[in-house]
Design a protein around this motif. Structure first.
Motif, mmCIF file in Angstrom:
data_model
loop_
_atom_site.group_PDB
_atom_site.id
_atom_site.type_symbol
_atom_site.label_atom_id
_atom_site.label_comp_id
_atom_site.label_asym_id
_atom_site.label_seq_id
_atom_site.Cartn_x
_atom_site.Cartn_y
_atom_site.Cartn_z
ATOM 1 N N ASN A 3 0.797 -1.184 0.287
ATOM 2 C CA ASN A 3 -0.094 0.305 0.090
ATOM 3 C C ASN A 3 0.479 1.362 0.076
ATOM 4 O O ASN A 3 0.277 2.630 0.150
ATOM 5 N N LEU A 4 2.130 1.089 -0.071
ATOM 6 C CA LEU A 4 3.172 2.068 0.114
ATOM 7 C C LEU A 4 3.554 2.693 -1.224
ATOM 8 O O LEU A 4 4.625 3.773 -1.647
ATOM 9 N N ARG A 5 3.740 1.337 -2.760
ATOM 10 C CA ARG A 5 4.184 2.307 -3.353
ATOM 11 C C ARG A 5 2.806 2.960 -4.547
ATOM 12 O O ARG A 5 2.002 3.196 -4.033
ATOM 13 N N VAL A 6 3.650 3.312 -5.200
ATOM 14 C CA VAL A 6 3.519 4.441 -5.669
ATOM 15 C C VAL A 6 2.804 3.765 -7.442
ATOM 16 O O VAL A 6 3.229 2.353 -7.932
ATOM 17 N N SER A 7 1.146 3.478 -7.531
ATOM 18 C CA SER A 7 0.458 2.684 -7.843
ATOM 19 C C SER A 7 -0.017 3.670 -9.316
ATOM 20 O O SER A 7 0.588 2.515 -10.609
ATOM 21 N N GLY A 8 -0.252 5.036 -10.021
ATOM 22 C CA GLY A 8 0.369 5.180 -11.095
ATOM 23 C C GLY A 8 1.534 6.101 -11.570
ATOM 24 O O GLY A 8 2.244 5.946 -10.788
ATOM 25 N N PRO A 9 1.508 6.628 -12.746
ATOM 26 C CA PRO A 9 2.436 7.786 -13.082
ATOM 27 C C PRO A 9 2.446 9.155 -12.617
ATOM 28 O O PRO A 9 1.344 9.427 -11.835
ATOM 29 N N LEU A 10 3.311 9.567 -12.122
ATOM 30 C CA LEU A 10 3.746 10.497 -11.197
ATOM 31 C C LEU A 10 3.783 11.736 -12.063
ATOM 32 O O LEU A 10 3.343 11.621 -13.095
ATOM 33 N N ASN A 11 2.927 12.982 -10.986
ATOM 34 C CA ASN A 11 2.789 14.462 -12.190
ATOM 35 C C ASN A 11 3.943 14.942 -12.416
ATOM 36 O O ASN A 11 4.251 16.041 -11.955
ATOM 37 N N ILE A 12 4.547 14.318 -13.318
ATOM 38 C CA ILE A 12 5.417 15.170 -13.873
ATOM 39 C C ILE A 12 5.055 15.087 -15.087
ATOM 40 O O ILE A 12 4.981 14.511 -15.868
ATOM 41 N N PRO A 13 5.912 16.134 -16.125
ATOM 42 C CA PRO A 13 6.497 15.860 -17.541
ATOM 43 C C PRO A 13 7.067 14.819 -18.029
ATOM 44 O O PRO A 13 8.090 14.364 -17.172
ATOM 45 N N GLU A 14 6.511 15.067 -19.081
ATOM 46 C CA GLU A 14 7.182 13.670 -19.605
ATOM 47 C C GLU A 14 8.265 13.806 -19.981
ATOM 48 O O GLU A 14 8.660 15.203 -20.204
ATOM 49 N N SER A 15 9.051 12.635 -20.790
ATOM 50 C CA SER A 15 10.989 13.018 -20.746
ATOM 51 C C SER A 15 10.979 13.638 -22.312
ATOM 52 O O SER A 15 10.082 13.617 -23.051
ATOM 53 N N LEU A 16 11.622 14.206 -22.434
ATOM 54 C CA LEU A 16 12.752 14.548 -23.485
ATOM 55 C C LEU A 16 14.398 15.132 -23.480
ATOM 56 O O LEU A 16 14.392 14.256 -22.586
ATOM 57 N N ASP A 17 14.468 14.569 -25.070
ATOM 58 C CA ASP A 17 15.613 14.589 -25.398
ATOM 59 C C ASP A 17 16.706 15.728 -25.359
ATOM 60 O O ASP A 17 15.871 16.860 -24.802
ATOM 61 N N GLU A 18 17.702 14.932 -25.425
ATOM 62 C CA GLU A 18 18.593 16.536 -25.287
ATOM 63 C C GLU A 18 18.233 17.459 -25.998
ATOM 64 O O GLU A 18 18.382 19.026 -25.526
ATOM 65 N N HIS A 19 18.178 17.159 -27.358
ATOM 66 C CA HIS A 19 17.903 18.658 -28.096
ATOM 67 C C HIS A 19 16.617 19.729 -27.388
ATOM 68 O O HIS A 19 15.844 20.911 -26.797
ATOM 69 N N ALA A 20 15.814 18.669 -27.725
ATOM 70 C CA ALA A 20 14.595 20.216 -26.887
ATOM 71 C C ALA A 20 14.537 20.047 -25.667
ATOM 72 O O ALA A 20 14.181 21.545 -25.081
ATOM 73 N N LEU A 21 15.378 19.577 -24.772
ATOM 74 C CA LEU A 21 16.146 20.349 -23.043
ATOM 75 C C LEU A 21 16.252 21.497 -23.257
ATOM 76 O O LEU A 21 15.859 22.579 -22.279
ATOM 77 N N LEU A 22 17.200 21.583 -24.421
ATOM 78 C CA LEU A 22 18.348 22.712 -24.052
ATOM 79 C C LEU A 22 17.032 23.922 -25.076
ATOM 80 O O LEU A 22 17.251 24.346 -24.053
ATOM 81 N N VAL A 23 16.193 23.153 -25.403
ATOM 82 C CA VAL A 23 16.050 23.827 -26.338
ATOM 83 C C VAL A 23 14.669 24.594 -25.510
ATOM 84 O O VAL A 23 14.656 26.200 -25.238
ATOM 85 N N GLU A 24 13.826 23.856 -24.615
ATOM 86 C CA GLU A 24 12.860 24.861 -23.707
ATOM 87 C C GLU A 24 13.658 25.577 -22.453
ATOM 88 O O GLU A 24 13.174 25.582 -21.875
ATOM 89 N N LEU A 25 15.014 25.343 -21.875
ATOM 90 C CA LEU A 25 15.482 25.975 -21.042
ATOM 91 C C LEU A 25 15.428 26.949 -21.757
ATOM 92 O O LEU A 25 15.817 28.005 -21.054
#
Lengths: 124, 441, 492
Positions: free
Chosen positions: B33-55
């Protein structure tokens, strides 16, 4: 392990030598070997009044620090000034030049061990 | 998966060796009952290029020294940083190391810390410096708590002309160890000292940039049996006689001036320097020289028994790390500029600041707030109108005009704290003065 | 071989380094600007040309071991790969060139990074919000205790609650931070399974207890199975429970301390979230709290209103500031990049593979180095070198010998309750091949210990220096270079 027969000992590994109303105190050969190279000693000012069991200073090696406890009650009569510059004396000569303090003691100290009992306690 | 190198075959073999069939079985200690069951409310993964563009997009919502000409200081300054500084501190051997617990594989870092300690001593005029603290404000907080412990006294005097954020930090930390912090005008400190005072902390030059001879204050502290703690910007000490020369017991401050990026306030590094007799009481790491069995020189962290991992609740502080990478940054910066370059930086700051001050004071209605006080590179001008408005009106013109002081000092609503460092040119100063004149006219 | 020179020993009077900007304003004599009694002689910094400075620090870097050099299984420190995209992100001049006292409208990008991380850290840990202000883990711990103290104060219970409970397996920072927050420390025993001894805990509970500081998973690398009960017991006597998040790498995306019952926790961005350790800082000690502790957060609080970010200063119950500005902000940029690199789907894989790697190492070398507690471990395994004592070999000897084989040693002699402890944390970023090479060497060292213990006692043999005389260092206290050799102690 060197445990001279003419001294008294505590559970916390101090030794005591009685001479009239003065008790000379140091740490035992066992204590110094457990600590390793002793690099610093913090001792009380002469005149400080101690009760048996009070921590009266600290002994430091490179990676540990231990309190030292008064085996008797009384007033600090003298401290070993030589240790300030040469704390290694506690390693090389724990029962001689490596003594820590002399206490002018009062009353009859309780719970001190003789050499045989102290040796026994080290086995346990 | 990014940064996780396992193949399916690896996982299978490893699980077999462990004797389980799935990774999940290894988590059986954790009640279901202490395990995370669903996905966390965190944005999806970004590849390195997209990450730097976003930042980059996020960064573009800032204004920075890329597009602003800065006269803002107040404890954080834009200084020249030789190209070699970031290059050298980015080396992986430094960047990705941890605390030098194993000296045989950490001589590089240990030696740089020893060199840092030496340079800080030289600049502050002190005998011992530690390996660095989080920042100047926490270094000051540690200093007053150290003084209280050493003196068995709980009254802490802090000059009103100390950086307000530093004062706030001292108040946060001193309270819980039962110290009473009193804020007193610098010129009233001497009369406020008494035999319950653990220390007096003053800034030199003060928050308003004013330089003064602190000797009488330091002597008075000593007569009361209190420690004298100075807070100093190291670049100001490029030209000013250091607090150590006047007998200060402790000198603390921030190394940001020594080549560390402003970075919205961090990471910087605090420095902490003392007289030798206080060495056993100081917080943080210290590196000392020694030798190995073959007589080769080497360096180790020393006086370790003061520290939390050995002394636990009796430690001199709870600090574990220092800001090693930032202290390295300062060390490389000081080495790159060297004796004459460091002096030149401080002198150029002083020349630029005095030029700027004199030009600003030609504007009708503008005057120095403390005309009698000498300063190095930071000074207070009275704008004759709300200083925050002045600052805000200069922003669209591309200038960071300084720090309006009214927020902390209600009697200085019309005052702006202006810093001019060696990176400003005469042309930039002249343009600043021209725009300033328009704004206040 | 000659000693590696100090930079001061390479200095030559008159040699110029990097040229600072030229002064182009009308200059005046310094004595016209400042009183004579305040002007100093130039500070005696070293004098070297630029190339010599580059070589000095480059060669020093060669005398240092980092994750980039090789495997670094230092337990409880989470020495994982520091992705270079983080560095690229943090080097952006629109972050590095921002002054912390600029008007809030001009720092919206920085505040966005802080605010995003606050939300993500709260989500990952199961708390309601977070602050990024503490510059290091120890600072985060202390902040939590200060907030707990303020919370008790707000209920009129600060005077009575003077005790903080700390397990005997805890990091030294826990009791040190408790002392800094004005608390007395009482130690709680560890039971035979390596968990908090519930009976001993009960015996210490009273209305004098302010809080318990608990590392989960514990420093023994084990998950506190009874964590819900532990938290309930403390809450039932009015105490708060702080989670030391040093070991969050075992839990990311798998389980959340907020759901366990903790009231607050700290995180080390430099452990779990891959920001570089930098030789011992800068770190970032993010703190996450439940709603009842929010009023006590340090100011300024970074908040969002509509599309804009703002700084809240006026919070009357705040404990105040714990850093001059907003903490180690550029570390936030790095952690932001790391969280987005994994994303929601990837984050749980961090913990899963960290735990897989640790158990693999434990399984492979347990025959020679048995686990302190014989169970599956979480992200690190605590083994003991005790079986080698009969050959006169200590954990430290094993560690020093590892250096000869090119590995960084594990953590030694911690936790204190495990004799001859070797605490190994491989992290998820290591390949099976690296782990195998390390395990092979560990087994080989165990053989050496039995056959030729002297080779361990005198290790390392291949490092830049051998074992150093730490007693000499502590006695002489040569802590800065002395221009006049011969007298190591320069008293000014």
């Amino acid at each position: 392990m060197n445990v001279p027969a003419d001294l008294k000992y505590t559970k916390t590994h101090e030794w005591v030598k009685f001479d009239g109303d003065v008790a000379t105190i140091g740490i035992t050969d066992y204590a110094q070997s457990e600590l390793g190279d002793i690099v610093y000693v913090d001792l009380p000012e002469p005149g400080r009044v101690l009760n048996q069991g009070d921590s009266f200073g600290t002994v430091e090696s490179v990676k540990t620090v231990s309190d030292v406890y008064a085996p008797v009650s009384g007033e600090v009569a003298e401290v070993n000034g030589e240790l300030e510059a040469s704390s290694e004396l506690m390693n090389t000569d724990p029962y001689g030049r490596g003594w820590l303090v002399k206490i002018r003691f009062e009353g009859t100290p309780s719970e001190l061990m003789d050499a045989e009992a102290y040796k026994e306690s080290l086995k346990g | 998966m990014r940064y996780i190198p396992h193949t399916d075959a690896d996982r299978k073999e490893m699980l077999q060796t462990i004797g389980v069939s799935t990774i999940d079985e290894l988590f059986e200690q954790i009640p279901g009952n202490l395990r995370v069951s669903g996905p966390l409310n965190i944005p999806e993964s970004l590849d390195e290029h997209a990450l730097l563009v976003e930042l980059r997009k996020i960064g573009s919502a800032n204004r920075s020294t890329s597009d602003l000409i800065s006269f803002l200081g107040a404890g954080v300054y834009e200084h020249y940083v030789p190209s070699i500084v970031m290059e050298l501190i980015s080396r992986g051997e430094f960047l990705s190391a941890y605390t030098p617990y194993q000296p045989e594989v950490s001589q590089g870092y240990l030696q740089t810390i020893y060199e840092f300690q030496t340079m800080i001593c030289e600049i502050t005029g002190m005998e011992v410096a530690n390996a660095s603290m989080y920042d100047g404000a926490t270094a000051l907080s540690e200093a007053v708590i150290m003084a209280s412990g050493l003196k068995h006294r709980s009254r802490i005097l802090v000059a009103r002309e100390v950086h307000p954020h530093y004062v706030q930090c001292v108040q946060t930390f001193a309270r819980s160890v039962e110290c009473q912090v009193e804020i007193v005008d610098t010129d009233k400190l001497v009369d406020t000292l008494d035999d319950t005072t653990a220390c007096v902390a003053f800034q030199y030059p003060d928050f308003f940039g004013r330089a003064f001879n602190p000797r009488s204050l330091i002597d008075a502290a000593h007569r009361s049996g209190a420690l004298a703690i100075a807070i100093s910007d190291p670049v100001a000490l490029g030209v000013l006689e250091p607090p150590g020369s006047f007998g200060a017991d402790v000198v603390v401050g921030d190394c940001q001036s020594l080549g560390i990026p402003m970075g919205f306030g961090g990471p910087h590094a605090g420095y902490f320097a003392v007289k030798r007799e206080l060495v056993r009481a100081i917080p943080g790491r210290i590196v000392g020289a020694t030798h190995d069995s073959q007589g080769r020189r080497g360096f180790v962290m020393t006086l370790r028994t003061r520290e939390q991992d050995i002394r636990r609740e009796k430690a001199t502080s709870n600090i574990c790390t220092n800001q090693a990478l930032m202290a390295l940054c300062a060390t490389v910066w000081m080495s790159a500029l060297g004796k004459s370059g460091f002096r030149k930086v401080a002198e150029t700051c002083a020349q630029n600041a005095h030029y700027a001050a004199s030009q600003l004071c030609r504007i009708p209605g503008i005057r120095l707030r403390f005309p009698e006080s000498p300063f190095v590179f930071e000074f207070v001008i009275d704008c004759g109108m709300n200083a925050t408005q002045v600052r805000d009106k200069l922003m669209p013109e591309g200038f960071l005009a300084g720090a309006p002081l009214g927020k902390w000092f209600p009697d200085l609503q019309s005052c702006l704290l202006v810093a001019v460092t060696e990176v400003r040119t005469r042309d930039e100063i002249d343009r600043f003065v021209t725009e300033f004149a328009k704004v206040v006219s | 071989m000659a000693d590696f020179p100090l930079i001061f020993e390479k200095s030559k009077p008159g040699r110029l380094g990097a040229p600072p900007p030229v002064c182009d304003v009308p200059g005046q004599p310094l004595t016209d600007l400042l009183p004579r009694d305040l002007i100093r002689e130039p500070a005696a910094l070293p004098e070297l040309g630029e190339l010599e400075v580059v070589r000095h620090f480059t060669n020093l870097s060669h005398r240092n071991y980092g994750i980039d050099t090789g495997f670094y299984p230092l337990g409880s420190c989470t020495m994982k790969y520091n992705p270079r995209v983080n560095e690229a992100a943090a080097a952006n001049p629109s972050f590095t060139g921002v002054h912390p006292m600029q008007p809030v409208e001009t720092v919206q990008g920085c505040l966005r990074v802080v605010h995003d991380l606050q939300s993500w850290m709260a989500e990952i840990t199961g708390f309601s919000t977070a602050t990024m202000q503490p510059p290091a883990g120890a600072s985060g711990e202390l902040l939590c205790l200060l907030m707990i103290r303020a919370y008790h104060e707000s209920r009129g219970e600060a005077e009575q609650r003077r005790v903080v409970l700390v397990p005997d397996s805890a990091h030294g920072t826990n009791p040190a931070s408790a002392a800094r927050a004005g608390y007395r420390v009482e130690s709680i025993k560890t039971d035979a399974k390596g968990l908090t001894d519930i009976e001993d805990l009960k015996a210490h509970l009273s209305e004098n207890v302010a809080a318990m500081m608990l590392t989960n998973p514990s420093t023994l690398g084990l998950f506190e199975e009874n964590i819900v009960e532990v938290c309930e017991l403390l809450h039932s006597c009015g105490a708060q429970v702080f989670c030391d998040g040093a070991n969050m790498n075992a839990m990311v995306g798998v389980t959340r301390p907020g759901d366990h019952g903790f009231d607050c926790m700290h995180l080390n961005l430099h452990k779990t979230f891959s920001t570089p350790h930098g030789g011992g800082g800068p770190g970032c000690g993010c703190v996450a709290v439940k709603a009842h502790l929010e009023p006590f957060l340090p100011t300024p609080v970074v908040a969002k209103e509509g599309d804009a970010y703002k700084l809240e200063w006026d919070r009357e119950s705040s404990v105040g500031r714990v850093h001059a500005f907003f903490g180690n902000f550029l570390m936030n940029v790095r952690a932001w990049a790391y969280v987005r690199a994994y994303g929601r789907e990837g984050l749980p894989e961090i913990a899963r593979h960290a735990v897989l790697n640790a158990n693999y190492v434990q399984a492979r070398i347990r025959s020679e180095f048995p686990p302190a507690f014989d169970r599956h471990c979480m992200h690190e395994c605590v083994l003991t070198a005790k079986p080698l004592r009969e050959f006169g070999v200590r954990a430290l000897d094993v560690s020093k010998r590892l250096i000869d084989y090119g590995f960084h040693p594990p953590t030694n002699y911690f936790p204190l309750i495990v004799p001859e402890a070797l605490m190994i944390e491989p992290t998820e970023t290591e390949t099976k091949e690296t782990l195998d090479a390390f395990c092979d060497v560990m087994l080989r060292i165990a053989q050496e210990a039995k056959e030729n213990p002297e080779v361990l006692h005198s290790a390392p043999h291949n490092a830049t220096v051998g074992r150093l005389d730490e007693a000499y260092a502590a006695k002489t206290l040569d802590v800065k270079w002395n221009r006049n050799p011969g007298s190591p102690v320069e008293v000014g």
